[in-house]
Design a protein around this motif. Structure first.
Motif, PDB file in Angstrom:
ATOM      1  N   GLU A 172       0.819  -1.214   0.000  1.00 35.68           N
ATOM      2  CA  GLU A 172       0.000   0.000   0.000  1.00 35.68           C
ATOM      3  C   GLU A 172       0.853   1.266   0.000  1.00 35.68           C
ATOM      4  O   GLU A 172       0.373   2.358   0.302  1.00 35.68           O
ATOM      5  N   ASN A 173       2.150   1.094  -0.312  1.00 35.42           N
ATOM      6  CA  ASN A 173       3.083   2.208  -0.482  1.00 35.42           C
ATOM      7  C   ASN A 173       3.364   2.983   0.809  1.00 35.42           C
ATOM      8  O   ASN A 173       3.708   4.170   0.764  1.00 35.42           O
ATOM      9  N   HIS A 174       3.236   2.329   1.956  1.00 29.97           N
ATOM     10  CA  HIS A 174       3.598   2.965   3.218  1.00 29.97           C
ATOM     11  C   HIS A 174       5.041   2.669   3.598  1.00 29.97           C
ATOM     12  O   HIS A 174       5.615   3.370   4.423  1.00 29.97           O
ATOM     13  N   LEU A 175       5.615   1.603   3.037  1.00 31.36           N
ATOM     14  CA  LEU A 175       6.993   1.197   3.301  1.00 31.36           C
ATOM     15  C   LEU A 175       7.693   0.935   1.967  1.00 31.36           C
ATOM     16  O   LEU A 175       7.030   0.850   0.926  1.00 31.36           O
ATOM     17  N   PRO A 176       9.021   0.810   1.965  1.00 37.57           N
ATOM     18  CA  PRO A 176       9.746   0.571   0.705  1.00 37.57           C
ATOM     19  C   PRO A 176       9.190  -0.613  -0.090  1.00 37.57           C
ATOM     20  O   PRO A 176       8.775  -1.621   0.477  1.00 37.57           O
ATOM     21  N   ALA A 177       9.209  -0.478  -1.405  1.00 39.80           N
ATOM     22  CA  ALA A 177       8.621  -1.488  -2.286  1.00 39.80           C
ATOM     23  C   ALA A 177       9.325  -2.835  -2.199  1.00 39.80           C
ATOM     24  O   ALA A 177       8.725  -3.873  -2.497  1.00 39.80           O
ATOM     25  N   ALA A 178      10.587  -2.838  -1.767  1.00 37.85           N
ATOM     26  CA  ALA A 178      11.331  -4.097  -1.701  1.00 37.85           C
ATOM     27  C   ALA A 178      10.705  -5.093  -0.740  1.00 37.85           C
ATOM     28  O   ALA A 178      10.841  -6.313  -0.911  1.00 37.85           O
ATOM     29  N   LEU A 179       9.988  -4.618   0.273  1.00 33.47           N
ATOM     30  CA  LEU A 179       9.413  -5.500   1.285  1.00 33.47           C
ATOM     31  C   LEU A 179       8.223  -6.307   0.769  1.00 33.47           C
ATOM     32  O   LEU A 179       7.763  -7.227   1.446  1.00 33.47           O
ATOM     33  N   LYS A 180       7.692  -5.971  -0.407  1.00 33.30           N
ATOM     34  CA  LYS A 180       6.571  -6.740  -0.944  1.00 33.30           C
ATOM     35  C   LYS A 180       7.024  -7.810  -1.941  1.00 33.30           C
ATOM     36  O   LYS A 180       6.186  -8.459  -2.572  1.00 33.30           O
ATOM     37  N   VAL A 181       8.330  -8.029  -2.029  1.00 35.83           N
ATOM     38  CA  VAL A 181       8.854  -9.072  -2.910  1.00 35.83           C
ATOM     39  C   VAL A 181       8.506 -10.439  -2.326  1.00 35.83           C
ATOM     40  O   VAL A 181       8.709 -10.689  -1.138  1.00 35.83           O
ATOM     41  N   VAL A 182       7.979 -11.341  -3.162  1.00 37.54           N
ATOM     42  CA  VAL A 182       7.590 -12.673  -2.703  1.00 37.54           C
ATOM     43  C   VAL A 182       8.321 -13.728  -3.526  1.00 37.54           C
ATOM     44  O   VAL A 182       8.823 -13.456  -4.614  1.00 37.54           O
ATOM     45  N   ASN A 183       8.367 -14.952  -2.969  1.00 36.59           N
ATOM     46  CA  ASN A 183       9.001 -16.054  -3.686  1.00 36.59           C
ATOM     47  C   ASN A 183       7.963 -16.833  -4.481  1.00 36.59           C
ATOM     48  O   ASN A 183       6.819 -16.390  -4.630  1.00 36.59           O
ATOM     49  N   SER A 184       8.343 -18.010  -4.964  1.00 32.65           N
ATOM     50  CA  SER A 184       7.430 -18.801  -5.802  1.00 32.65           C
ATOM     51  C   SER A 184       6.186 -19.270  -5.051  1.00 32.65           C
ATOM     52  O   SER A 184       5.162 -19.572  -5.655  1.00 32.65           O
ATOM     53  N   ARG A 185       6.269 -19.334  -3.715  1.00 30.94           N
ATOM     54  CA  ARG A 185       5.125 -19.750  -2.905  1.00 30.94           C
ATOM     55  C   ARG A 185       4.330 -18.562  -2.363  1.00 30.94           C
ATOM     56  O   ARG A 185       3.538 -18.713  -1.444  1.00 30.94           O
ATOM     57  N   LYS A 186       4.603 -17.374  -2.923  1.00 28.22           N
ATOM     58  CA  LYS A 186       3.886 -16.147  -2.548  1.00 28.22           C
ATOM     59  C   LYS A 186       4.154 -15.733  -1.101  1.00 28.22           C
ATOM     60  O   LYS A 186       3.341 -15.066  -0.474  1.00 28.22           O
ATOM     61  N   ALA A 187       5.286 -16.134  -0.548  1.00 29.18           N
ATOM     62  CA  ALA A 187       5.655 -15.738   0.812  1.00 29.18           C
ATOM     63  C   ALA A 187       6.619 -14.554   0.733  1.00 29.18           C
ATOM     64  O   ALA A 187       7.565 -14.564  -0.072  1.00 29.18           O
ATOM     65  N   PRO A 188       6.405 -13.511   1.540  1.00 27.72           N
ATOM     66  CA  PRO A 188       7.285 -12.324   1.511  1.00 27.72           C
ATOM     67  C   PRO A 188       8.632 -12.622   2.168  1.00 27.72           C
ATOM     68  O   PRO A 188       8.846 -12.331   3.344  1.00 27.72           O
ATOM     69  N   TRP A 189       9.555 -13.181   1.394  1.00 33.15           N
ATOM     70  CA  TRP A 189      10.801 -13.681   1.964  1.00 33.15           C
ATOM     71  C   TRP A 189      11.681 -12.565   2.522  1.00 33.15           C
ATOM     72  O   TRP A 189      12.321 -12.731   3.561  1.00 33.15           O
ATOM     73  N   LEU A 190      11.711 -11.403   1.862  1.00 32.73           N
ATOM     74  CA  LEU A 190      12.560 -10.318   2.350  1.00 32.73           C
ATOM     75  C   LEU A 190      12.011  -9.759   3.664  1.00 32.73           C
ATOM     76  O   LEU A 190      12.781  -9.512   4.620  1.00 32.73           O
ATOM     77  N   ALA A 191      10.696  -9.568   3.739  1.00 32.27           N
ATOM     78  CA  ALA A 191      10.096  -9.078   4.979  1.00 32.27           C
ATOM     79  C   ALA A 191      10.327 -10.068   6.118  1.00 32.27           C
ATOM     80  O   ALA A 191      10.612  -9.672   7.258  1.00 32.27           O
ATOM     81  N   THR A 192      10.215 -11.364   5.808  1.00 30.56           N
ATOM     82  CA  THR A 192      10.457 -12.391   6.828  1.00 30.56           C
ATOM     83  C   THR A 192      11.908 -12.361   7.306  1.00 30.56           C
ATOM     84  O   THR A 192      12.182 -12.502   8.502  1.00 30.56           O
TER      85      THR A 192
END
Length: 315
Positions: A172-192
């Motif tokens: 929703e553009n409240h934090l850097p866009a890099a944190l919404k990157v997901v892997n093949s299983r749709k899990a936000p790996w960078l945020a995790t």
């Protein structure tokens, strides 16, 4: 992902409920403490009077902290309103029954003064004392295993919820866009990964023997979140309804805010240690300041984009 987290947590939870509620039933059916009554267990006078309500609510908020984690899964539900309402009702009812069995049965098994004096030092704590009363020595390890699985389940769910929150705010553009990157299983790996690094840093900075500090930090953060939500509700009520109806609807909301404010005070009133300068109040203030900075930065970026769009259209 969310599905794996739910399955693992459910497996742990079934085992924990069986042991906790089972030991409670043992205590009720085969009591080892004489002269104890239900009335004395629920006596406000014996608990210390009205002053005991504050700490009781404080621990209640801590115990129900993972409801925030459940809210983060709303986006995964096919019918969010119906699913969440039914789930909350089921969880509240189940928690009341299970904790009542444990609170009553354990007191019948071991004197409450002895239970309260037990310090968790890696041997399972109070639940281990109850387990030693009813289970053979070959099965007393169940108490320690419950403590371990409970900690693992709580850590897994909380970490996943924190990562999902970062992902959603990034989306929703409240934090850097890099944190919404997901892997093949749709899990936000960078945020995790970010959440895990922060958690490890906190444990290194504040060892787990300062567990009360963690209680206070979580409590003050939840209090700040709940008060913000209630304040938003007050604003909405006065905007949507006439003054008389809005005033009547505001009474329980204001009372809830007052109770939460008192809980926040009790969680930050005393430092964990005399030399500890960073008690829960400082963390609560830091949370509020961080939230305000996010709002300000987001608003400025929105104004900047609007101005750029207007210039493009004008040209």
């Amino acid at each position: 992902g969310v599905g794996v987290t739910a399955k693992v947590a459910s497996t742990f939870l079934i085992f924990e409920i069986a042991v906790v509620a089972g030991l409670g039933l043992f205590g009720i059916l085969r009591p080892h403490v004489d002269g104890l009554s239900l009335a004395s267990m629920y006596s406000l006078k014996q608990a210390g009077g009205l002053s005991a309500i504050g700490p009781g609510v404080l621990f209640g908020v801590w115990m129900l902290a993972n409801f925030d984690s459940a809210i983060n899964y709303i986006e995964e539900a096919r019918v969010p309103v119906r699913t969440v309402q039914r789930s909350l009702l089921l969880v509240l009812t189940s928690a009341f029954v299970i904790y009542s069995l444990a609170a009553i049965g354990w007191q019948y098994a071991v004197p409450v003064a002895k239970l309260a004096a037990i310090v968790e030092n890696g041997n399972g704590g109070p639940i281990a004392a109850v387990a030693h009363t009813y289970l053979p020595s070959s099965m007393t390890w169940l108490a320690l295993f419950v403590v371990i699985t409970s900690a693992c389940a709580g850590l897994q769910i909380s970490s996943n919820a924190a990562a999902r929150t970062l992902y959603r705010m990034s989306e929703e553009n409240h934090l850097p866009a890099a944190l919404k990157v997901v892997n093949s299983r749709k899990a936000p790996w960078l945020a995790t990964t970010v959440v895990s690094i922060v958690a490890i840093a906190l444990v290194w900075w504040k060892p787990l023997d300062k567990i009360v500090w963690y209680y206070d930090v979580v409590t003050i953060t939840l209090v700040a979140s709940y008060i913000s939500a209630l304040a938003a509700m007050l604003v909405a009520v006065w905007k949507l309804h006439r003054p008389l109806l809005a005033a009547s609807l505001s009474v329980p909301v204001v009372l809830a805010i007052a109770v939460l404010a008192y809980i926040g005070y009790t969680s930050g009133a005393n430092p964990v240690a005399p030399e500890d300068l960073y008690n829960a109040w400082y963390l609560g203030a830091g949370t509020l300041v961080t939230g305000l900075l996010i709002v300000v930065v987001r608003r400025r970026s929105r104004v900047s984009r609007s101005a750029q769009s207007a210039n493009i259209e004008a040209s």
